[in-house]
Scaffold this active site. Structure first.
Site, PDB file in Angstrom:
ATOM      1  N   ASP A 169       0.830  -1.213   0.000  1.00  0.00           N
ATOM      2  CA  ASP A 169       0.000   0.000   0.000  1.00  0.00           C
ATOM      3  C   ASP A 169       0.861   1.259   0.000  1.00  0.00           C
ATOM      4  OD1 ASP A 169      -2.290   1.516   0.056  1.00  0.00           O
ATOM      5  OD2 ASP A 169      -2.727   1.146   2.172  1.00  0.00           O
ATOM      6  N   GLY A 210       0.233   5.468  -4.326  1.00  0.00           N
ATOM      7  CA  GLY A 210      -0.334   6.757  -4.719  1.00  0.00           C
ATOM      8  C   GLY A 210       0.187   7.885  -3.852  1.00  0.00           C
ATOM      9  N   ARG A 211       0.255   7.644  -2.540  1.00  0.00           N
ATOM     10  CA  ARG A 211       0.746   8.699  -1.631  1.00  0.00           C
ATOM     11  C   ARG A 211       2.227   8.962  -1.851  1.00  0.00           C
ATOM     12  NH1 ARG A 211      -1.692   5.865   3.404  1.00  0.00           N
ATOM     13  NH2 ARG A 211      -2.122   4.335   1.782  1.00  0.00           N
ATOM     14  N   TRP A 212       2.972   7.914  -2.158  1.00  0.00           N
ATOM     15  CA  TRP A 212       4.400   8.094  -2.461  1.00  0.00           C
ATOM     16  C   TRP A 212       4.551   9.039  -3.653  1.00  0.00           C
ATOM     17  CZ3 TRP A 212       7.559   7.504  -6.629  1.00  0.00           C
ATOM     18  CH2 TRP A 212       8.951   7.426  -6.393  1.00  0.00           C
ATOM     19  N   ARG A 252     -11.459   2.089  -9.294  1.00  0.00           N
ATOM     20  CA  ARG A 252     -10.515   3.187  -9.584  1.00  0.00           C
ATOM     21  C   ARG A 252     -10.725   3.692 -11.011  1.00  0.00           C
ATOM     22  NH1 ARG A 252      -4.945   2.387  -6.246  1.00  0.00           N
ATOM     23  NH2 ARG A 252      -5.961   1.736  -4.336  1.00  0.00           N
ATOM     24  N   LEU A 302      11.453 -20.504  -4.202  1.00  0.00           N
ATOM     25  CA  LEU A 302      10.505 -19.594  -3.536  1.00  0.00           C
ATOM     26  C   LEU A 302       9.192 -19.684  -4.300  1.00  0.00           C
ATOM     27  CD1 LEU A 302       9.937 -17.023  -1.628  1.00  0.00           C
ATOM     28  CD2 LEU A 302      10.531 -15.664  -3.631  1.00  0.00           C
ATOM     29  N   HIS A 331       3.094   3.302  -8.875  1.00  0.00           N
ATOM     30  CA  HIS A 331       2.928   1.873  -9.144  1.00  0.00           C
ATOM     31  C   HIS A 331       4.171   1.303  -9.838  1.00  0.00           C
ATOM     32  CE1 HIS A 331      -1.084   2.094  -7.668  1.00  0.00           C
ATOM     33  NE2 HIS A 331      -1.579   2.747  -8.704  1.00  0.00           N
ATOM     34  N   GLU A 361       0.500 -13.222  12.236  1.00  0.00           N
ATOM     35  CA  GLU A 361       0.932 -11.990  12.907  1.00  0.00           C
ATOM     36  C   GLU A 361       0.763 -10.844  11.915  1.00  0.00           C
ATOM     37  OE1 GLU A 361       1.689 -11.667  15.992  1.00  0.00           O
ATOM     38  OE2 GLU A 361       1.732 -13.805  16.463  1.00  0.00           O
TER      39      GLU A 361
HETATM   40  C1  FPP Z   1      -1.697   0.247  -3.347  1.00  0.00           C
HETATM   41  O1  FPP Z   1      -1.279   1.565  -3.478  1.00  0.00           O
HETATM   42  C2  FPP Z   1      -1.201  -0.595  -4.403  1.00  0.00           C
HETATM   43  C3  FPP Z   1      -1.962  -1.166  -5.377  1.00  0.00           C
HETATM   44  C4  FPP Z   1      -3.419  -0.964  -5.497  1.00  0.00           C
HETATM   45  C5  FPP Z   1      -1.411  -2.013  -6.387  1.00  0.00           C
HETATM   46  C6  FPP Z   1      -0.109  -2.684  -6.060  1.00  0.00           C
HETATM   47  C7  FPP Z   1       0.579  -2.873  -7.324  1.00  0.00           C
HETATM   48  C8  FPP Z   1       1.918  -2.807  -7.521  1.00  0.00           C
HETATM   49  C9  FPP Z   1       2.933  -2.690  -6.470  1.00  0.00           C
HETATM   50  C10 FPP Z   1       2.437  -2.867  -8.878  1.00  0.00           C
HETATM   51  C11 FPP Z   1       1.797  -3.916  -9.681  1.00  0.00           C
HETATM   52  C12 FPP Z   1       2.486  -5.215  -9.541  1.00  0.00           C
HETATM   53  C13 FPP Z   1       2.083  -6.242 -10.250  1.00  0.00           C
HETATM   54  C14 FPP Z   1       2.816  -7.544 -10.219  1.00  0.00           C
HETATM   55  C15 FPP Z   1       0.876  -6.105 -11.060  1.00  0.00           C
HETATM   56  P1  FPP Z   1      -2.397   2.686  -3.578  1.00  0.00           P
HETATM   57  O2  FPP Z   1      -2.539   3.042  -5.015  1.00  0.00           O
HETATM   58  O3  FPP Z   1      -3.654   2.228  -2.930  1.00  0.00           O
HETATM   59  O4  FPP Z   1      -1.725   3.826  -2.776  1.00  0.00           O
HETATM   60  P2  FPP Z   1      -2.482   4.982  -1.964  1.00  0.00           P
HETATM   61  O5  FPP Z   1      -3.284   4.299  -0.898  1.00  0.00           O
HETATM   62  O6  FPP Z   1      -1.344   5.792  -1.428  1.00  0.00           O
HETATM   63  O7  FPP Z   1      -3.325   5.728  -2.936  1.00  0.00           O
END
Ligand code: FPP
Length: 252
Positions: free
Chosen positions: A26, A29-31, A77, A137, A43, A213
């Site tokens: 998670d 988006g904030r990053w 989204r 793995l 992403h 955990e």
């Molecule tokens: C959450 O960040 C992340 C996701 C919804 C998607 C995670 C996806 C990846 C790391 C890349 C895709 C990888 C593959 C293998 C498809 P957010 O967008 O919810 O962040 P925010 O809460 O800050 O808005």
């Protein structure tokens, strides 16, 4: 880009090392927002973090790594962002599959395949098929995944067997239902990590998380690295796992 996963872990698995780590990635988006960048850039950097964590997981002696890549709820989204996420999955499989395979990573996919575009379904099947005999793995990719949907589908399949006269209602136990989930051969996660400071499961592995955990880390996913994973494992090692009993057990 190489994942650099060797077929021999640098360090043997220790009792305090979780066998199965699951991650809610998670904060992409904030990053990005914190840097004035589009969410898609977050992403993209998230995929780089994923490569680092796959490599580190193997080096640290973790056997199973599950990642929440796209949830059933992510369909709400904007279409452009959904397109970005699907594009990243396509690129991840096309660019990284050979490396993952060379490094002995077995790819498994959980989640609903129906409703996904045909080329995505083919890529997911190719990744699973190519890597099915690997043992270094297991990378479980939760894509178009939702825990309630997974449990409801298991219930539907069991109900169908009862309706068809192939099963008695009394035979349905928690163990039975567990065997009808998407990946019944994968052990439950020992630890679930969520990045970015949020503290909830968001429909991720809710059945399998019964004794996991939960470790919440404040950093956003694109900044997650081996050191952060080691920090989470250290937190896990401090916890006493009881599985509902009185005495501490290792759980493995
Ligand atoms: C959450 O960040 C992340 C996701 C919804 C998607 C995670 C996806 C990846 C790391 C890349 C895709 C990888 C593959 C293998 C498809 P957010 O967008 O919810 O962040 P925010 O809460 O800050 O808005």
């Amino acid at each position: 880009m190489s994942n650099g996963v060797s077929s021999h872990p640098e360090e043997p698995a220790r009792p305090e090392t979780p066998r199965h780590v699951a991650i809610i990635m998670d904060g992409n988006g904030r990053w990005a927002a914190a840097r004035g960048l589009p969410r898609g850039e977050g992403h993209r950097r998230g995929v780089e973090a994923l490569r680092r964590v796959v490599r580190a997981s193997h080096e640290l002696g973790i056997s199973y790594l599950t990642i929440y890549s796209f949830s059933s709820e992510n369909w709400s989204r904007p279409a452009t962002e959904i397109g970005d996420l699907f594009g990243l999955l396509r690129r991840f499989i096309r660019n990284d599959l050979a490396t993952l395979h060379r490094d002995g990573v077995r790819v498994r996919v959980i989640g609903e395949r129906e409703g996904l575009e045909q080329d995505i379904r083919a890529l997911l099947a190719e990744a699973e098929d190519l890597t099915k005999d690997n043992t270094a793995l297991t990378l479980v990719v939760a894509f178009n995944y939702g825990s309630r949907q997974e449990i409801a589908q298991a219930a539907q399949r069991l109900a169908r067997e009862v309706a068809d006269g192939k099963r008695a209602v009394e035979t349905i136990t928690a163990d039975t239902l567990g065997r009808y989930l998407d990946a019944p051969d994968i052990p439950d996660p020992d630890m679930i990590i969520r990045t970015s400071g949020e503290q909830r499961l968001s429909n991720f592995l809710m059945w399998q998380a019964a004794y996991s955990e939960l470790v919440f880390v404040p950093i956003h996913w694109p900044d997650f690295d081996r050191a952060a994973l080691e920090g989470a494992i250290a937190e896990y090692a401090r916890r006493e796992r009881r599985f509902g009993g009185l005495a501490a057990k290792t759980g493995s």
